[in-house]
Structure formats: structure tokens, C-alpha cells
Design a protein around this motif. Structure first.
Motif, short mmCIF file in Angstrom:
data_model
loop_
_atom_site.label_atom_id
_atom_site.label_comp_id
_atom_site.label_asym_id
_atom_site.label_seq_id
_atom_site.Cartn_x
_atom_site.Cartn_y
_atom_site.Cartn_z
N GLN A 88 4.16 4.57 9.11
CA GLN A 88 4.81 3.31 8.73
C GLN A 88 5.37 3.07 9.63
O GLN A 88 5.77 1.83 10.12
CB GLN A 88 5.48 3.45 7.30
CG GLN A 88 6.03 2.20 6.81
CD GLN A 88 6.44 2.33 5.37
OE1 GLN A 88 6.79 3.44 4.95
NE2 GLN A 88 7.01 1.05 4.83
N MET A 89 6.48 3.97 10.19
CA MET A 89 7.23 3.66 11.41
C MET A 89 6.39 3.26 12.72
O MET A 89 6.87 2.39 13.42
CB MET A 89 8.16 5.11 11.64
CG MET A 89 9.28 5.21 10.63
SD MET A 89 9.98 6.75 10.77
CE MET A 89 10.52 6.77 12.58
N ALA A 90 5.36 3.67 12.96
CA ALA A 90 4.58 3.60 14.18
C ALA A 90 3.84 2.19 13.80
O ALA A 90 3.74 1.29 14.72
CB ALA A 90 3.57 4.66 14.25
N MET A 91 3.46 1.80 12.67
CA MET A 91 3.04 0.40 12.41
C MET A 91 4.25 -0.54 12.67
O MET A 91 3.90 -1.54 13.36
CB MET A 91 2.74 0.36 10.62
CG MET A 91 2.18 -0.98 10.21
SD MET A 91 0.86 -1.19 10.95
CE MET A 91 0.48 -2.73 10.37
N GLN A 128 -4.97 5.73 5.80
CA GLN A 128 -5.42 7.24 5.87
C GLN A 128 -4.26 8.09 5.06
O GLN A 128 -4.51 8.88 4.28
CB GLN A 128 -5.79 7.81 7.10
CG GLN A 128 -7.14 7.18 7.72
CD GLN A 128 -7.29 7.70 9.10
OE1 GLN A 128 -6.63 7.93 9.96
NE2 GLN A 128 -8.55 7.66 9.53
N ASN A 129 -3.24 7.80 5.77
CA ASN A 129 -1.96 8.67 5.10
C ASN A 129 -1.64 8.24 3.77
O ASN A 129 -1.09 9.42 2.99
CB ASN A 129 -0.97 8.61 5.91
CG ASN A 129 -1.15 9.35 7.26
OD1 ASN A 129 -1.23 10.76 6.98
ND2 ASN A 129 -1.15 8.83 8.51
N ALA A 130 -1.78 6.99 3.37
CA ALA A 130 -1.62 6.65 1.88
C ALA A 130 -2.54 7.27 1.15
O ALA A 130 -2.35 7.38 -0.02
CB ALA A 130 -1.48 5.27 1.96
N LYS A 131 -3.77 7.23 1.40
CA LYS A 131 -4.70 7.98 0.71
C LYS A 131 -4.67 9.27 0.38
O LYS A 131 -4.62 9.96 -0.78
CB LYS A 131 -6.31 7.60 1.26
CG LYS A 131 -7.54 8.18 0.44
CD LYS A 131 -8.54 8.07 1.40
CE LYS A 131 -9.81 8.78 0.66
NZ LYS A 131 -11.00 8.57 1.44
N ILE A 132 -4.21 10.15 1.28
CA ILE A 132 -3.82 11.50 1.43
C ILE A 132 -2.62 11.75 0.30
O ILE A 132 -2.70 12.42 -0.68
CB ILE A 132 -3.47 12.26 2.50
CG1 ILE A 132 -4.75 12.17 3.47
CG2 ILE A 132 -2.81 13.52 2.28
CD1 ILE A 132 -4.45 12.33 4.84
N LYS A 162 5.83 12.72 4.95
CA LYS A 162 6.49 13.02 6.05
C LYS A 162 5.36 11.97 7.16
O LYS A 162 5.85 11.15 7.75
CB LYS A 162 6.86 14.20 6.81
CG LYS A 162 7.40 14.14 7.98
CD LYS A 162 7.64 15.54 8.58
CE LYS A 162 8.41 15.29 9.74
NZ LYS A 162 8.82 16.83 10.32
N LYS A 163 4.27 12.49 6.97
CA LYS A 163 3.09 11.75 7.66
C LYS A 163 3.02 10.25 7.45
O LYS A 163 2.96 9.39 8.39
CB LYS A 163 1.74 12.39 7.51
CG LYS A 163 1.64 13.66 8.36
CD LYS A 163 0.24 14.40 7.89
CE LYS A 163 0.11 15.65 8.83
NZ LYS A 163 -1.34 16.41 8.54
N LEU A 222 0.80 -1.10 -0.08
CA LEU A 222 -0.08 0.06 -0.04
C LEU A 222 1.01 1.23 0.03
O LEU A 222 0.65 2.19 -0.76
CB LEU A 222 -0.82 -0.06 1.20
CG LEU A 222 -1.72 1.19 1.23
CD1 LEU A 222 -2.93 1.19 0.38
CD2 LEU A 222 -2.47 1.43 2.66
N VAL A 223 1.91 1.19 0.83
CA VAL A 223 2.77 2.60 0.77
C VAL A 223 3.54 2.65 -0.46
O VAL A 223 3.72 3.82 -0.93
CB VAL A 223 3.81 2.09 2.02
CG1 VAL A 223 4.93 3.27 1.97
CG2 VAL A 223 3.16 2.27 3.44
N ALA A 224 4.09 1.67 -1.05
CA ALA A 224 4.72 1.57 -2.34
C ALA A 224 3.50 2.11 -3.22
O ALA A 224 3.93 3.17 -4.26
CB ALA A 224 5.20 0.32 -2.88
N ALA A 225 2.49 1.61 -3.42
CA ALA A 225 1.19 2.27 -4.41
C ALA A 225 0.80 3.53 -4.30
O ALA A 225 0.80 4.21 -5.20
CB ALA A 225 0.28 1.22 -4.28
#
Length: 186
Positions: A95-98, A73-77, A89-90, A12-15
Motif C-alpha cells: 500500500q505504501m508503494a502504491m 496479491q497481498n490483499a488476497k493473501i 506487513k507485506k 480493497l485493503v480495508a476489506a
């Protein structure tokens, strides 16, 4: 428990950083993985003894779920504006919190497993001691560790030891003592 979830989050992050076409399938993969995660968490919590360990495991699982929500949520933004530095940054922070919440969950699970293994080892040692004592008693070679203890006192000590093991979550002690199972943990 998190093996299926972590790669889907990475996808998801990569996408979100690349082309938007992959964002939908990546989000669906997370949605598909979450029921498995929650079922595994529920099973782990119910199999864990001790309220403190259950609470730690539950809270760690809740943190993973909340971190997953924040990443989505942040990936969508991020997908809507890939050049926005604040969004990048968010997403990185989410991702770090995950990653931290997954590590905490793994630690909570390992702690519970170690407590179980320690209690199981205590049960096995007690069973071995009882077996040895029974053999010596049958051969007429039984000696009390404290010759001043009466049979009632010895029975009370044994009962207290069994209660202590049960308090640590070993439910097989009664079944073993009743002769309804071969050996706890096997």
C-alpha cells in the motif's frame, strides 16, 4: 487519472483486513477502474511532448499498475489469514508503494503540464511581440533590434525561434503562423 483508482485500493485493503465478503466487490471495482486509468495514461502520454517526459510519465503509470497488482496479491493473501503478521506487513508495504507510485505519477504529470504552460507562455509572448512589430511596421516605425541584420538574417532568427518552440511541443505555432487559428492555447 488516479482519482478513481486510489479509493478502490483503500476499499480493497480495508476489506482484506475485515470480513471477506467485501473483498470480491472491492477487487471488481479495481478491475473496473483500470481501463479508465490506462486510457487516461495513454492520452496523457500521447499529449506529452518530449521523449524524456513521455518516458517518465509512462514509467510512472507502469509503477502504479505494478503497485496495484502487488496490493491485490497481498490483499488476497491477507484475506486468507488475517492474523498473519508477515502478511499484514507485506500488505502495508504494498500500500505504501502504491501511494508512492501515485505521487510520482502526479509529479510526472505536473512536470509535463508546467513545461507545456511555459512553452505556451513563450508562444504568447512571441505572438504579442510580432503583433506589436507589425503595428509599428505598418505605421512606418519599425526598427530592427540589430540594425546590421539583413532581412534574411531576421527571417532565419524567427524560423529558428519557431523551431525551438516546436521542439518543446508547441504544434500550434505553425497553425497560428498560417492564420488557421486565433491564438494558441485558447
Amino acid at each position: 487519472m488516479t482519482k478513481a483508482l486510489a479509493p478502490t485500493i483503500q476499499r480493497l485493503v480495508a476489506a482484506s483486513k475485515n470480513e471477506g465478503e467485501e473483498l470480491g466487490p472491492a477487487a471488481k471495482a479495481i478491475a473496473d477502474a483500470m481501463p479508465f486509468f490506462f486510457n487516461a495514461l495513454r492520452t496523457a502520454v500521447s499529449a506529452t511532448s518530449g521523449e524524456k517526459a513521455k518516458t517518465e510519465l509512462f514509467e510512472a503509470g507502469k509503477a502504479v499498475a505494478n503497485a496495484t497488482k502487488a496490493v491485490i496479491q497481498n490483499a488476497k493473501i491477507m484475506a486468507s489469514d488475517r492474523n498473519n503478521i508477515a502478511s499484514q506487513k507485506k500488505l502495508t508495504q504494498a500500500q505504501m508503494a502504491m501511494n508512492e507510485s501515485i505521487a510520482k505519477l502526479a509529479t510526472s504529470m505536473a512536470t509535463g503540464e508546467a513545461e507545456y504552460e511555459q512553452s505556451l507562455a513563450e508562444v504568447r509572448n512571441l505572438v504579442a511581440s510580432l503583433d506589436a512589430a507589425a503595428l509599428f511596421a505598418a505605421a512606418g516605425q519599425f526598427e530592427a533590434t540589430d540594425p546590421t541584420d539583413s532581412a534574411d538574417e531576421l527571417y532565419n532568427k524567427l524560423a529558428k525561434a519557431a523551431e525551438n518552440l516546436q521542439a518543446k511541443g508547441i504544434t500550434g505555432v505553425q497553425a497560428y503562423a498560417a492564420g488557421s487559428m486565433e491564438q494558441p492555447g485558447n
